[in-house]
Design a protein around this motif. Structure first.
Motif, short mmCIF file in Angstrom:
data_model
loop_
_atom_site.label_atom_id
_atom_site.label_comp_id
_atom_site.label_asym_id
_atom_site.label_seq_id
_atom_site.Cartn_x
_atom_site.Cartn_y
_atom_site.Cartn_z
N ARG B 33 -23.58 -26.07 -4.48
CA ARG B 33 -24.87 -26.69 -4.80
C ARG B 33 -25.84 -26.61 -3.63
O ARG B 33 -27.01 -26.30 -3.77
CB ARG B 33 -24.67 -28.17 -5.17
N LEU B 34 -25.31 -26.89 -2.44
CA LEU B 34 -26.15 -26.86 -1.25
C LEU B 34 -26.70 -25.46 -1.02
O LEU B 34 -27.84 -25.27 -0.62
CB LEU B 34 -25.32 -27.32 -0.04
N GLY B 35 -25.85 -24.46 -1.32
CA GLY B 35 -26.28 -23.07 -1.19
C GLY B 35 -27.45 -22.76 -2.10
O GLY B 35 -28.42 -22.13 -1.70
N LEU B 36 -27.36 -23.26 -3.34
CA LEU B 36 -28.47 -23.04 -4.29
C LEU B 36 -29.73 -23.72 -3.79
O LEU B 36 -30.83 -23.17 -3.86
CB LEU B 36 -28.09 -23.62 -5.66
N ALA B 40 -33.35 -21.99 -2.77
CA ALA B 40 -34.68 -22.41 -3.24
C ALA B 40 -35.62 -22.62 -2.06
O ALA B 40 -36.80 -22.26 -2.11
CB ALA B 40 -34.56 -23.69 -4.05
N VAL B 41 -35.08 -23.18 -0.97
CA VAL B 41 -35.91 -23.38 0.23
C VAL B 41 -36.44 -22.04 0.74
O VAL B 41 -37.63 -21.90 1.05
CB VAL B 41 -35.11 -24.11 1.33
N VAL B 42 -35.55 -21.06 0.81
CA VAL B 42 -35.98 -19.72 1.25
C VAL B 42 -37.08 -19.22 0.33
O VAL B 42 -38.09 -18.67 0.78
CB VAL B 42 -34.80 -18.73 1.27
N GLY B 43 -36.91 -19.47 -0.99
CA GLY B 43 -37.93 -19.06 -1.96
C GLY B 43 -39.29 -19.69 -1.65
O GLY B 43 -40.31 -19.01 -1.69
N VAL B 44 -39.28 -20.97 -1.30
CA VAL B 44 -40.54 -21.66 -0.97
C VAL B 44 -41.19 -20.99 0.24
O VAL B 44 -42.40 -20.72 0.24
CB VAL B 44 -40.27 -23.15 -0.69
N TYR B 45 -40.39 -20.68 1.24
CA TYR B 45 -40.92 -20.01 2.43
C TYR B 45 -41.52 -18.65 2.06
O TYR B 45 -42.55 -18.25 2.59
CB TYR B 45 -39.83 -19.83 3.48
N VAL B 46 -40.84 -17.93 1.16
CA VAL B 46 -41.36 -16.62 0.75
C VAL B 46 -42.74 -16.78 0.13
O VAL B 46 -43.68 -16.04 0.44
CB VAL B 46 -40.39 -15.93 -0.23
N VAL B 47 -42.88 -17.81 -0.74
CA VAL B 47 -44.17 -18.06 -1.38
C VAL B 47 -45.24 -18.35 -0.33
O VAL B 47 -46.35 -17.81 -0.36
CB VAL B 47 -44.05 -19.22 -2.39
N ILE B 48 -44.89 -19.19 0.64
CA ILE B 48 -45.85 -19.52 1.71
C ILE B 48 -46.24 -18.25 2.47
O ILE B 48 -47.42 -18.02 2.76
CB ILE B 48 -45.24 -20.55 2.69
N VAL B 332 -27.47 -19.97 3.44
CA VAL B 332 -27.35 -19.03 2.33
C VAL B 332 -26.47 -17.85 2.75
O VAL B 332 -25.62 -17.39 1.98
CB VAL B 332 -28.75 -18.55 1.87
N GLY B 333 -26.64 -17.39 3.98
CA GLY B 333 -25.82 -16.29 4.48
C GLY B 333 -24.35 -16.66 4.46
O GLY B 333 -23.48 -15.87 4.07
N ASP B 334 -24.08 -17.89 4.87
CA ASP B 334 -22.70 -18.39 4.88
C ASP B 334 -22.12 -18.45 3.47
O ASP B 334 -21.00 -18.00 3.23
CB ASP B 334 -22.72 -19.80 5.48
N ALA B 335 -22.91 -19.00 2.56
CA ALA B 335 -22.46 -19.12 1.16
C ALA B 335 -22.28 -17.72 0.55
O ALA B 335 -21.34 -17.49 -0.21
CB ALA B 335 -23.48 -19.92 0.36
N LEU B 336 -23.17 -16.80 0.93
CA LEU B 336 -23.05 -15.42 0.43
C LEU B 336 -21.76 -14.79 0.90
O LEU B 336 -21.09 -14.10 0.15
CB LEU B 336 -24.22 -14.58 0.96
N ARG B 337 -21.43 -15.05 2.16
CA ARG B 337 -20.20 -14.48 2.69
C ARG B 337 -18.99 -14.98 1.91
O ARG B 337 -18.11 -14.22 1.54
CB ARG B 337 -20.05 -14.84 4.17
N ASP B 338 -18.99 -16.29 1.67
CA ASP B 338 -17.88 -16.85 0.89
C ASP B 338 -17.83 -16.26 -0.51
O ASP B 338 -16.76 -16.01 -1.06
CB ASP B 338 -18.02 -18.37 0.80
N ALA B 339 -19.03 -16.04 -1.11
CA ALA B 339 -19.06 -15.56 -2.49
C ALA B 339 -18.72 -14.08 -2.59
O ALA B 339 -18.04 -13.65 -3.50
CB ALA B 339 -20.45 -15.82 -3.08
N LEU B 340 -19.19 -13.30 -1.62
CA LEU B 340 -19.01 -11.85 -1.71
C LEU B 340 -17.67 -11.39 -1.19
O LEU B 340 -17.15 -10.36 -1.59
CB LEU B 340 -20.11 -11.14 -0.91
N ASP B 341 -17.13 -12.14 -0.26
CA ASP B 341 -15.90 -11.69 0.38
C ASP B 341 -14.90 -12.82 0.41
O ASP B 341 -14.68 -13.44 1.44
CB ASP B 341 -16.23 -11.21 1.81
N PRO B 342 -14.29 -13.13 -0.74
CA PRO B 342 -13.42 -14.30 -0.82
C PRO B 342 -12.24 -14.23 0.13
O PRO B 342 -11.68 -15.25 0.51
CB PRO B 342 -12.95 -14.30 -2.27
#
Lengths: 310, 346
Positions: B33-36, B40-48, B332-342
């Motif tokens: 959940r925290l990763g999601l 979203a936070v990164v998304g907000v920054y992208v919009v800014i 997000v990078g951390d969560a991605l690592r866990d998700a992509l490389d179990p």
């Protein structure tokens, strides 16, 4: 063993040759004319020519390269451009203040990081573990400059808990290095803790741990006498790799807290385009890095009888 | 790690098709959940950042009408002038003065902290995205080639990165920055205008310099990882099959091997992104970073002088905005690592 060490040393030589080449090439293009730095704005053409002659500015590149290699080999990098002190003296002056900051910071930081890592590895998967992971990520997400500015402004300037700026040789140094040490630990602990946690978890999942547990050894003992001992190998190896960075110091901490160490030397040299010092620094850093890389490999083999060097 | 989830490979009731690895990774990512949230936070920054790119630098350069009175007084005492006038500026400033423009106060020069802070996102994303992209492309290509071709190519690549890795990181960055900014390249870049399009206007030398410095200095980790992974992958049957079908090395590298090591590339991209925006601060402080555009590095580096006269909020605003982005990308990078490389998950 000896054969391995020899081979590693032989392999390091071409690396050093290329680094020297790159260093000389990059800084020689970047620096421009030393006369502009040494002689002020409107030097006479004779003075410029004399200086060029003295410094070998017009030598062919290969000759410069040869001279540079020789100076690296003899650890004699000539005089600083800004105040004509020999580079070697400048370095000797800086090494004590730097080590008085980095060594305690590093040892204390590693100690705290290992303890915390074992703790979260012990409670793996729990709320504590997850919370610590988030805290560690948060801690490494803050810019080092922000840490320094905020801590200096609040702890030293506003609350007067530490001196803001300065240094004292001898035992009085503790006063001045306390805050920089604290900041160093905060800066490094996030990365270190996560690394050691991974190391500890890898050990915990091994068979001997299960055996020890099934024999009825307490979890406490498993952690501190079985796991920790086996973790020492990666810990020591990692420590060996970090040593070169302890010697070159932290230039941000040193300049903000007025510690006259090698970091300050480097910063001043960069601001004054003091090339002999910058080049010497680069070569010194590289030699240290290469050396301690070999030391790390050897210590790895010395500590772990399973590892064979080949 | 809990029990192994077999639902992806073992078709259960109501599920006959196995998920693709990408779907599987996304499914694992969603659990965090925290990763999601941080995504979203990164998304907000992208919009800014996109907003900042659209409005240009306007606003962040202008002087607000309300310069802090205490500061005015001190500057007046010291006899400082701004644009030839004594310090307390009587002009009313831009149209937004007093409104949203001064929500978070102004800096020493009377520029809006809020505007500058938000507009700095553009520099952060430029440096982060392009710096990481350059680094990832170099690391990936060299790693793939070294791993696949082996032999002398491999030896050259290994030699290249072990030499590069042994030079002190900061000094290498500085050396490259010096060459770009002070060498003959700098003057030529300023005048370079193909088809009447002024390149240095679009991306200033300071920014370009940061992108190149980050790209050239931070590809080693990825190159090492990709090379090691390719060594494992290239012995697998499907690569042999591709080879026996007569496919060329490039095709095998990019069509067959790359997808199997691509998780490393994605994870490394997020790591380098963070390194890039943190390096921006340090390099700007050292005077070889961004100098034209508003950036967090500029505000933070400038805060050193501002703190002395009691201006602490520019540092806090810039520091917090920087912190928010790095924290989000790190997590997000951390969560991605866990998700992509179990396998890596501990």
């Amino acid at each position: 063993m000896i054969q391995f060490v020899l081979r590693r040393i032989l392999y390091a030589i071409p690396v050093l040759l290329v680094v020297a080449l790159v260093t000389l090439f990059l800084f020689d293009i970047a620096a421009g004319d030393p006369a502009a730095i040494k002689l002020g704005k409107n030097p006479s053409p004779e003075a410029v020519a004399a200086l060029h002659e003295k410094m070998g500015f017009n030598d062919p590149f290969l000759v410069k390269y040869g001279k540079f290699l020789w100076s690296t080999l003899t650890v004699d990098f000539g005089d600083s451009w800004s105040d004509d002190t020999p580079v070697r003296t400048v370095f000797k002056r800086g090494i004590i203040p730097t080590l008085s900051l980095t060594l305690p910071a590093f040892l204390l930081g590693t100690f705290v990081a290992v303890i915390l890592a074992l703790l979260v590895a012990f409670y793996r998967g729990s709320l504590l573990d997850k919370a610590m992971t988030v805290v560690a990520i948060a801690a490494i997400s803050i810019s080092s400059l922000v840490y320094i500015l905020v801590f200096q402004a609040v702890l030293a300037d506003a609350w007067k808990l530490f001196p803001v700026w300065g240094y004292e040789y001898g035992i009085g140094a503790i006063n001045f290095i306390a805050l920089p040490v604290l900041i160093w630990i905060l800066l490094s602990i996030g990365t270190d803790m996560r690394y050691y946690r991974t190391v500890a978890l890898e050990e915990i999942s091994r068979d001997y741990v299960r055996t020890a547990r099934s024999k009825g050894v307490s979890e406490h003992r498993v952690l501190f006498s079985h796991v920790l001992r086996n973790c020492l190998i990666p810990i020591v190896t990692r420590m060996a790799i970090i040593v070169p960075f302890l010697i070159t110091g932290s230039f941000l901490l040193e300049i903000f807290f007025g510690i006259p160490g090698l970091g300050t030397v480097l910063y001043t040299a960069i601001n004054n385009s003091d090339l002999p010092i910058i080049k010497a620094f680069t070569m010194l850093g590289t030699v240290l890095y290469v050396t301690f890389d070999i030391v790390a490999d050897i210590s790895y083999a010395a500590l772990d009888p399973r590892v064979r060097l080949s | 790690m809990t029990a192994v989830d077999v639902s992806a490979v073992v078709p259960g009731p109501g599920r006959t098709v196995a998920r693709t690895p990408r779907q599987e990774a996304w499914r694992r990512f969603k659990k965090d959940r925290l990763g999601l949230f941080f995504l979203a936070v990164v998304g907000v920054y992208v919009v800014i950042a996109l907003w900042a790119a659209c409005v240009g630098w306007g606003g962040s350069y202008e002087i607000a009408g309300q310069v802090r009175p205490a500061y005015e007084a001190s500057m007046q005492q010291l006899g400082f002038e701004l644009d030839g006038k004594p310090y307390p500026q009587t002009q009313t400033g831009p149209s937004t003065a007093g409104g949203s423009y001064t929500w978070l106060g102004t800096d020493k020069l009377g520029r809006s902290i809020l505007y500058r802070g938000l507009q700095s996102t553009k520099v952060a994303f430029t440096v982060g995205t392009f710096g990481a992209l350059l680094s990832v492309v170099i690391g990936m290509t060299l790693g793939l080639l070294a791993g696949l071709l082996g032999g002398w190519v491999d030896r050259v690549v290994v030699f290249l990165y072990s030499s590069l890795a042994s030079i002190p990181y900061l000094l290498l960055m500085l050396a490259i920055a010096f060459v770009i900014r002070k060498g003959p390249f700098a003057t030529r870049y300023d005048e370079w205008a193909p088809w009447g399009w002024d390149v240095s206007e679009a991306i200033s030398l300071g920014l370009l310099n940061l992108v190149v410095v980050i790209g050239l200095t931070s590809w080693v980790t990825l190159c090492r990882l990709v090379r090691a992974e390719v060594f494992k992958v290239r012995e697998l049957d499907y690569v042999n099959a591709a080879r026996s079908l007569g496919f060329g090395t490039w095709r095998i590298a990019f069509r067959h091997v790359l997808p199997n090591v691509f998780h490393l590339v994605i994870i490394n991209f997020s790591l380098t992104f963070v390194i890039a925006i943190k390096s921006e601060v340090i390099l700007t402080f050292l005077g070889v970073g961004v100098d034209k555009e508003p950036s967090w590095g500029q505000t933070i580096a400038g805060a050193n002088n501002e703190l002395m006269v009691g201006f602490w909020w520019p540092l806090i605003v810039a520091g917090s905005l920087l912190f928010g982005l790095t924290l989000a990308v790190n997590y997000v990078g951390d969560a991605l690592r866990d998700a992509l490389d179990p396998k890596l998950k501990t």
